[in-house]
Design an enzyme around this catalytic site. Structure first.
Site, PDB file in Angstrom:
ATOM      1  N   PRO A  89      -5.577   1.403 -43.131  1.00  0.00           N
ATOM      2  CA  PRO A  89      -6.467   2.529 -43.449  1.00  0.00           C
ATOM      3  C   PRO A  89      -5.733   3.646 -44.191  1.00  0.00           C
ATOM      4  CG  PRO A  89      -6.694   1.865 -41.159  1.00  0.00           C
ATOM      5  CD  PRO A  89      -5.475   1.168 -41.698  1.00  0.00           C
ATOM      6  N   GLU A 117      -1.693  -1.478 -33.039  1.00  0.00           N
ATOM      7  CA  GLU A 117      -1.891  -0.162 -33.679  1.00  0.00           C
ATOM      8  C   GLU A 117      -1.317  -0.131 -35.081  1.00  0.00           C
ATOM      9  OE1 GLU A 117      -3.749  -0.025 -30.637  1.00  0.00           O
ATOM     10  OE2 GLU A 117      -3.923   1.740 -31.951  1.00  0.00           O
ATOM     11  N   ARG A 155     -12.713 -14.151 -57.316  1.00  0.00           N
ATOM     12  CA  ARG A 155     -13.921 -14.249 -58.152  1.00  0.00           C
ATOM     13  C   ARG A 155     -13.636 -13.950 -59.616  1.00  0.00           C
ATOM     14  NH1 ARG A 155     -18.755 -13.768 -56.190  1.00  0.00           N
ATOM     15  NH2 ARG A 155     -19.511 -12.429 -57.852  1.00  0.00           N
ATOM     16  N   ASP A 170     -21.395  -8.684 -62.338  1.00  0.00           N
ATOM     17  CA  ASP A 170     -21.246  -8.188 -60.966  1.00  0.00           C
ATOM     18  C   ASP A 170     -21.461  -6.688 -60.923  1.00  0.00           C
ATOM     19  OD1 ASP A 170     -18.585 -10.105 -59.312  1.00  0.00           O
ATOM     20  OD2 ASP A 170     -20.758 -10.324 -59.430  1.00  0.00           O
TER      21      ASP A 170
HETATM   22  C1  4FV Z   1      -7.625  -1.767 -42.447  1.00  0.00           C
HETATM   23  C2  4FV Z   1      -8.536  -1.091 -43.295  1.00  0.00           C
HETATM   24  C3  4FV Z   1      -7.554  -1.634 -40.993  1.00  0.00           C
HETATM   25  C4  4FV Z   1      -5.496  -0.881 -38.544  1.00  0.00           C
HETATM   26  C5  4FV Z   1      -4.750  -1.241 -37.316  1.00  0.00           C
HETATM   27  C6  4FV Z   1      -5.442  -3.254 -38.413  1.00  0.00           C
HETATM   28  C7  4FV Z   1      -6.271  -2.107 -38.937  1.00  0.00           C
HETATM   29  C8  4FV Z   1      -4.799  -2.737 -37.163  1.00  0.00           C
HETATM   30  N1  4FV Z   1      -6.848  -2.530 -43.221  1.00  0.00           N
HETATM   31  N2  4FV Z   1      -8.271  -1.492 -44.581  1.00  0.00           N
HETATM   32  N3  4FV Z   1      -9.513  -0.233 -42.970  1.00  0.00           N
HETATM   33  N4  4FV Z   1      -6.464  -2.201 -40.388  1.00  0.00           N
HETATM   34  O1  4FV Z   1      -8.428  -1.018 -40.367  1.00  0.00           O
HETATM   35  O2  4FV Z   1      -7.255  -2.338 -44.490  1.00  0.00           O
HETATM   36  O3  4FV Z   1      -3.497  -3.227 -37.080  1.00  0.00           O
END
Ligand code: 4FV
Length: 266
Positions: A89, A117, A155, A170
Site C-alpha cells: 500500500p 504486516e 493483456r 480497453d
Molecule cells: C497491497 C496493496 C496490500 C499489506 C500487508 C499485504 C498487503 C500484507 N499490495 N497493493 N494495497 N498488501 O494491501 O499492493 O503483507
C-alpha cells in the site's frame, strides 16, 4: 515476458494463472509465470519465515534471510534487466498508463507478495527496485496484487489478446471510461439496444461510443477529463492509441452529451 512471484502461497498464483486469457497465454508460451516460495529457503528446522517486530506492536513481519534468498534465486533465473517489485500500500498507485509502460519495456518482473504486516524494511532499502500499490486498502497478502499486475500487463503483451484491437479499446487506453456494450437479445423487459448500434453505420457507431465514453467519464471521473485536456499537446506515449488527448471532436461530443444530460435525454 517472465513473471517471478515470490510467495508463501504459490498455489494461489498457479490457480489464478490456469484460467482464461492468462491460462491460454501461458499455454502458448506468450508469457511465463514462475513461483518461488521463501519457506523453501528458511534455514531453521521449523522453516521460519516470520518474526516479531522490533519495538513491539501487533502482528509479525517477513524475515530478511528466506526472502532475500528467494529474491536471489529469482535473479539467477531472470534476465539481467529484471525489476524487483514489492507490492504494498506504500507503493506507486498503478494505472493503465504505468501498466502500458511496463508491457512496452517488457522487463522480467520479480514480484514480491508480502504476508503478515509486511517485510523487514532493509529488504525494501537493499533489494527492491520499486514499490507498487493496486489501491488504497489493505489486503491480507500481496498475491492478489501480484496477480493484478500479471493480468493487466499480460493483456498488453503481443498475441495474448486474440484481437490486438481489443486492448486498444480497453478502458483507460484513451484515458476514458469504457462506453456501454450490448449483445443479443435486442429487447429485454422493454429495454432495447440503442438504434445507432443496429444501423451498420460504423462512423456513427464510433462517434456514439466515444460520446458515451466521454459522458460517463465526465459524470463519474471528471478528473480524467481534466487530465486528458491537460495531456493534449504533450507527446502522447508513442505506444498508446492514436487519438489520445483532447480535440474539437471530443469537445463537441461532450458538449452535446452534457446538453442532452441537462434536458434528461441522454
Ligand atoms: C497491497 C496493496 C496490500 C499489506 C500487508 C499485504 C498487503 C500484507 N499490495 N497493493 N494495497 N498488501 O494491501 O499492493 O503483507
Amino acid at each position: 515476458m517472465n513473471f517471478y512471484v515470490i510467495s508463501l502461497f504459490p498455489e494461489m498464483i498457479e490457480q489464478a494463472c490456469s484460467c482464461g486469457v492468462l491460462g491460454r497465454a501461458i499455454k502458448h508460451g506468450l508469457i511465463r509465470v514462475h513461483c518461488i516460495n521463501p519457506r523453501d529457503f528458511a534455514q531453521d528446522r521449523h522453516r521460519t519465515v516470520d518474526d516479531r517486530p522490533y519495538g513491539g506492536g501487533p502482528g509479525m513481519l517477513m524475515k530478511w534471510q528466506p526472502l532475500a534468498a528467494a529474491i536471489d534465486a529469482a535473479k539467477q533465473q531472470a534476465s539481467a534487466m529484471a525489476k524487483v517489485i514489492y507490492m504494498s500500500p506504500q507503493g506507486k498507485l498503478l494505472n493503465q498508463q504505468s501498466v502500458r509502460q511496463v508491457a512496452d519495456a517488457a522487463p522480467d518482473l520479480i514480484l514480491i507478495a508480502g504476508r503478515y504486516e509486511g517485510i523487514d524494511e532493509r529488504l525494501v532499502e537493499q533489494l527492491i527496485d520499486e514499490e507498487w500499490s493496486i489501491g488504497d486498502y489493505v489486503l491480507s497478502g500481496g498475491e492478489l496484487a501480484a496477480m493484478v499486475v500479471i493480468d493487466a500487463v499480460a493483456r498488453l503483451c503481443p498475441g495474448v489478446l486474440g484481437d490486438e484491437q481489443s486492448a486498444q479499446q480497453d478502458s483507460f487506453m484513451q484515458g476514458l471510461l469504457d462506453c456501454p456494450h450490448y449483445t443479443r437479445p435486442e429487447e429485454i423487459h422493454g429495454y432495447t439496444v440503442p438504434a445507432v448500434l443496429l444501423s451498420g453505420d460504423h462512423k456513427a457507431i464510433a462517434q456514439w461510443r466515444l460520446q458515451q465514453a466521454l459522458g460517463r467519464t465526465w459524470l463519474r471521473r471528471p478528473e480524467l477529463i481534466e487530465a486528458l485536456k491537460k495531456a493534449t499537446g504533450t507527446a502522447a506515449p508513442e505506444s498508446t492509441a492514436h487519438n489520445v488527448g483532447w480535440d474539437d471532436n471530443k469537445e463537441k461530443l461532450l458538449t452535446e452529451f452534457i446538453q442532452a444530460n441537462k434536458n434528461g435525454s441522454r
